[in-house]
Scaffold this motif. Structure first.
Motif, PDB file in Angstrom:
ATOM      1  N   VAL A  10      -4.880  -4.666  -4.888  1.00 12.11           N
ATOM      2  CA  VAL A  10      -5.265  -4.712  -3.476  1.00 12.11           C
ATOM      3  C   VAL A  10      -6.781  -4.822  -3.301  1.00 12.11           C
ATOM      4  O   VAL A  10      -7.264  -5.559  -2.431  1.00 12.11           O
ATOM      5  CB  VAL A  10      -4.738  -3.456  -2.740  1.00 12.11           C
ATOM      6  CG1 VAL A  10      -5.286  -3.392  -1.308  1.00 12.11           C
ATOM      7  CG2 VAL A  10      -3.214  -3.452  -2.729  1.00 12.11           C
ATOM      8  N   ALA A  11      -7.550  -4.102  -4.125  1.00 12.45           N
ATOM      9  CA  ALA A  11      -8.992  -3.972  -3.898  1.00 12.45           C
ATOM     10  C   ALA A  11      -9.737  -5.299  -3.793  1.00 12.45           C
ATOM     11  O   ALA A  11     -10.500  -5.503  -2.849  1.00 12.45           O
ATOM     12  CB  ALA A  11      -9.611  -3.103  -4.998  1.00 12.45           C
ATOM     13  N   PRO A  12      -9.548  -6.254  -4.737  1.00  6.94           N
ATOM     14  CA  PRO A  12     -10.314  -7.493  -4.617  1.00  6.94           C
ATOM     15  C   PRO A  12      -9.955  -8.304  -3.381  1.00  6.94           C
ATOM     16  O   PRO A  12     -10.811  -8.951  -2.787  1.00  6.94           O
ATOM     17  CB  PRO A  12      -9.985  -8.251  -5.905  1.00  6.94           C
ATOM     18  CG  PRO A  12      -8.714  -7.669  -6.399  1.00  6.94           C
ATOM     19  CD  PRO A  12      -8.742  -6.238  -5.975  1.00  6.94           C
ATOM     20  N   VAL A  13      -8.678  -8.276  -2.988  1.00  9.04           N
ATOM     21  CA  VAL A  13      -8.262  -9.005  -1.787  1.00  9.04           C
ATOM     22  C   VAL A  13      -8.860  -8.337  -0.542  1.00  9.04           C
ATOM     23  O   VAL A  13      -9.329  -9.009   0.384  1.00  9.04           O
ATOM     24  CB  VAL A  13      -6.726  -9.050  -1.695  1.00  9.04           C
ATOM     25  CG1 VAL A  13      -6.292  -9.910  -0.510  1.00  9.04           C
ATOM     26  CG2 VAL A  13      -6.132  -9.587  -2.983  1.00  9.04           C
ATOM     27  N   ASP A  26      -8.469 -13.158   9.942  1.00  8.23           N
ATOM     28  CA  ASP A  26      -7.032 -13.223  10.259  1.00  8.23           C
ATOM     29  C   ASP A  26      -6.337 -14.312   9.449  1.00  8.23           C
ATOM     30  O   ASP A  26      -5.236 -14.111   8.919  1.00  8.23           O
ATOM     31  CB  ASP A  26      -6.835 -13.480  11.751  1.00  8.23           C
ATOM     32  CG  ASP A  26      -7.308 -12.310  12.614  1.00  8.23           C
ATOM     33  OD1 ASP A  26      -7.441 -11.192  12.068  1.00  8.23           O
ATOM     34  OD2 ASP A  26      -7.557 -12.533  13.808  1.00  8.23           O
ATOM     35  N   ALA A  27      -6.990 -15.484   9.347  1.00  5.26           N
ATOM     36  CA  ALA A  27      -6.400 -16.591   8.594  1.00  5.26           C
ATOM     37  C   ALA A  27      -6.306 -16.249   7.112  1.00  5.26           C
ATOM     38  O   ALA A  27      -5.316 -16.579   6.448  1.00  5.26           O
ATOM     39  CB  ALA A  27      -7.235 -17.861   8.800  1.00  5.26           C
ATOM     40  N   PHE A  28      -7.326 -15.569   6.601  1.00  8.96           N
ATOM     41  CA  PHE A  28      -7.330 -15.192   5.187  1.00  8.96           C
ATOM     42  C   PHE A  28      -6.185 -14.223   4.899  1.00  8.96           C
ATOM     43  O   PHE A  28      -5.438 -14.392   3.922  1.00  8.96           O
ATOM     44  CB  PHE A  28      -8.671 -14.561   4.823  1.00  8.96           C
ATOM     45  CG  PHE A  28      -8.746 -14.046   3.410  1.00  8.96           C
ATOM     46  CD1 PHE A  28      -9.029 -14.903   2.361  1.00  8.96           C
ATOM     47  CD2 PHE A  28      -8.516 -12.703   3.140  1.00  8.96           C
ATOM     48  CE1 PHE A  28      -9.085 -14.437   1.061  1.00  8.96           C
ATOM     49  CE2 PHE A  28      -8.568 -12.223   1.843  1.00  8.96           C
ATOM     50  CZ  PHE A  28      -8.851 -13.099   0.803  1.00  8.96           C
ATOM     51  N   ALA A  33      -0.421 -14.388  -0.430  1.00  8.46           N
ATOM     52  CA  ALA A  33       0.949 -14.719  -0.852  1.00  8.46           C
ATOM     53  C   ALA A  33       1.781 -13.475  -1.166  1.00  8.46           C
ATOM     54  O   ALA A  33       2.973 -13.416  -0.846  1.00  8.46           O
ATOM     55  CB  ALA A  33       0.905 -15.645  -2.069  1.00  8.46           C
ATOM     56  N   ASP A  34       1.185 -12.473  -1.792  1.00 10.75           N
ATOM     57  CA  ASP A  34       1.900 -11.258  -2.171  1.00 10.75           C
ATOM     58  C   ASP A  34       2.112 -10.411  -0.915  1.00 10.75           C
ATOM     59  O   ASP A  34       1.169  -9.875  -0.333  1.00 10.75           O
ATOM     60  CB  ASP A  34       1.075 -10.484  -3.210  1.00 10.75           C
ATOM     61  CG  ASP A  34       1.838  -9.310  -3.795  1.00 10.75           C
ATOM     62  OD1 ASP A  34       2.518  -8.601  -3.027  1.00 10.75           O
ATOM     63  OD2 ASP A  34       1.733  -9.069  -5.014  1.00 10.75           O
ATOM     64  N   ALA A  39       0.488  -6.364   3.092  1.00 18.21           N
ATOM     65  CA  ALA A  39       0.794  -5.199   3.923  1.00 18.21           C
ATOM     66  C   ALA A  39      -0.236  -4.088   3.720  1.00 18.21           C
ATOM     67  O   ALA A  39      -0.666  -3.436   4.691  1.00 18.21           O
ATOM     68  CB  ALA A  39       2.200  -4.680   3.597  1.00 18.21           C
ATOM     69  N   GLU A  40      -0.650  -3.857   2.477  1.00 21.02           N
ATOM     70  CA  GLU A  40      -1.653  -2.817   2.215  1.00 21.02           C
ATOM     71  C   GLU A  40      -2.997  -3.192   2.849  1.00 21.02           C
ATOM     72  O   GLU A  40      -3.692  -2.345   3.406  1.00 21.02           O
ATOM     73  CB  GLU A  40      -1.825  -2.611   0.706  1.00 21.02           C
ATOM     74  CG  GLU A  40      -0.614  -2.013   0.013  1.00 21.02           C
ATOM     75  CD  GLU A  40      -0.342  -0.574   0.438  1.00 21.02           C
ATOM     76  OE1 GLU A  40      -1.183   0.023   1.151  1.00 21.02           O
ATOM     77  OE2 GLU A  40       0.716  -0.041   0.066  1.00 21.02           O
ATOM     78  N   VAL A  41      -3.386  -4.478   2.741  1.00 23.34           N
ATOM     79  CA  VAL A  41      -4.637  -4.921   3.351  1.00 23.34           C
ATOM     80  C   VAL A  41      -4.574  -4.747   4.863  1.00 23.34           C
ATOM     81  O   VAL A  41      -5.520  -4.247   5.491  1.00 23.34           O
ATOM     82  CB  VAL A  41      -4.931  -6.388   2.972  1.00 23.34           C
ATOM     83  CG1 VAL A  41      -6.097  -6.948   3.788  1.00 23.34           C
ATOM     84  CG2 VAL A  41      -5.228  -6.499   1.481  1.00 23.34           C
TER      85      VAL A  41
END
Length: 485
Positions: A10-13, A26-28, A33-34, A39-41
């Motif tokens: 999750v951290a790098p995303v 929002d677009a990013f 894909a995951d 959901a965590e982001v």
């Protein structure tokens, strides 16, 4: 609560999302894909990032140290305020008490994995000494047993404090034009190459990891930081390979392949695409079509999927960026006679304009002499004197020498202007002289002086030939171009 293994995904995303704002963010997020990572982001962002430190603590529990209050001592340093927080840890502004100097303190969680990151960053930074890299000062551990120490054992890294915004935000804030942005990217590549020369890869080049500082020359200069997922080329990189920032990560990083110098070239290309186009990282390649052909070719080469198709290293990329600034042919494009000639003309635009004006002055002399002879021999003589004055002065400038037009053109024009003023002529000759001076000042980039002479030329042409004469119309057109410059 999310476990640390999941946090690695999750951290790098999340870092990449926090680098963006509004619709771009929002677009990013929508493109992740995951679904579990997305959901965590989204869950993190729903808390709002204005109090990022508290949010991280609530999401990830005791593995991440509690925020440090102002006044907390970490060895020789006293915490003053939080600068920011994210997947890479929390950064504070602190005071070196003995030196009475502000520094940055970076604190990470006390897990074995994050401890390894701190150790790796210390080893990497200790190798580097370059003005384009944030300077490493010290590292240590503090805890409850220390006077005014933190509530839990805390490892920290002390670094140079950089006050400027990240490179993209700073460029936008200052309204930097194309060449200054290319210069910033070239200087960033120079700093990255300096790290590579010390056997250090960065692996996570993105706007938030390239801050800016204003130099003594008054210009912005980059400061590369956060080698926390960097790799020493003589060490095992397995753990570091797990972390990267989508949108700025090279294809081999996303595949889990070993990083090379070409990996940082890709990161620089992605950074450059955002810096020069303003597009979010996922749209960088599509936006390159709006750039000049040579610069677009450079970034496409840096962003090639196959590392073998990229520049060999950051230094090679920098050399091509410098060629853009110097208006020289770049390695990313095939050298054709037309391409090289066009760049030569751009590089020597002022010198060529001066050389052309020598011919223009001579041509103007012929026209004026012919016209004057239809009137009086006396007028022809004066026209010839003015033409000789201009042609001789321009010829003496030697515009292609190292000390020619680039260094002396304004002084030269001022001298011509004074000499012409001492030789009064009719409006029919004077408007040509004023136009020559106006065009010359325009070529030297002195637009206000150019406009002044063109305005005089307009009045003289109208006086000599009438307000509707084509010559007056041509002067008016040139004046409009100058005012838009």
């Amino acid at each position: 609560m999310i476990d640390l293994d999941r946090w690695t995904d999750v951290a790098p995303v999340l870092d990449a999302a926090l680098d963006l704002d509004g619709a771009a963010r929002d677009a990013f997020v929508a493109a992740i894909a995951d679904t579990e990572v997305r959901a965590e982001v989204q869950r993190f962002l729903a808390h709002g990032d204005s109090s990022a430190t508290e949010t991280l603590s609530s999401l990830f529990g005791p593995a991440r140290p509690a925020p440090l209050a102002p006044g907390t001592r970490l060895g020789a340093y006293r915490i003053e305020a939080t600068i920011g927080a994210g997947g890479g840890g929390t950064v504070y502004r602190a005071l070196d008490v003995a030196a009475d100097k502000a520094v940055a303190i970076k604190v990470l969680a006390a897990s074995d994995r994050d401890a390894a990151r701190v150790d790796r960053e210390i080893r990497a930074l200790s190798r580097l000494d370059n003005p384009g890299v944030v300077r490493y000062l010290a590292a240590g551990t503090a805890g409850p047993a220390d006077d005014d120490g933190p509530a839990a054992p805390t490892r920290f890294l002390a670094m140079e404090l950089v006050h400027g915004a990240n490179v993209v935000e700073a460029a936008d804030r200052d309204g930097l034009l194309h060449d200054d942005r290319v210069r910033l990217l070239a200087e960033t590549a120079h700093a990255v190459q300096a790290a590579l020369d010390r056997a250090v890869l960065h692996r996570d080049l993105k706007p938030s990891n390239v801050l800016t500082a204003r130099g003594e020359d008054g210009r912005l200069h980059p400061k590369v930081l956060d080698f926390g997922i960097g790799v020493l080329l003589d060490e095992d990189a397995d753990e570091a390979a797990l972390r990267f920032t989508p949108g700025f990560a090279a294809p081999e990083q996303r595949r889990g392949d070993p990083a090379t110098a070409a990996t940082d070239v890709y990161g620089l290309g992605a950074l450059g695409a955002v810096l020069l186009t303003g597009a979010p990282p996922q749209d960088g390649l599509a936006a390159l079509g709006a750039l000049p052909r040579d610069l677009g070719a450079i970034l496409r080469r840096a962003l090639a999927d196959d590392p073998a198709d990229r520049y060999e290293n950051a230094g090679a990329l920098r050399r091509d960026l410098v060629r853009v600034l110097e208006r020289r042919p770049v390695e990313a494009l095939p050298r054709t006679a037309w391409y090289a000639g066009r760049l030569f003309a751009r590089r020597h635009a002022l010198a060529l304009s001066v050389a052309a004006l020598v011919l223009l002055a001579a041509a103007a002399a012929v026209v004026q002499i012919v016209q004057a002879r239809r009137a009086t021999q006396h007028e022809a003589s004066r026209a010839g004197e003015i033409a000789a004055l201009l042609a001789g002065a321009f010829d003496a400038a030697d515009p292609f020498s190292d000390e020619g037009a680039e260094a002396n053109i304004r002084d030269l024009l001022a001298r011509i202007e004074r000499d012409v003023a001492d030789r009064p002529v009719s409006a029919g000759v004077a408007w040509e002289v004023e136009m020559l001076l106006g065009t010359s000042y325009w070529g030297a980039g002195a637009y206000s002086d150019a406009a002044e002479h063109q305005q005089d030329a307009l009045q003289l042409a109208r006086a000599a030939y009438g307000p509707n004469d084509r010559r007056a119309g041509e002067v008016l057109r040139r004046l409009g171009e100058t005012r838009r410059s």
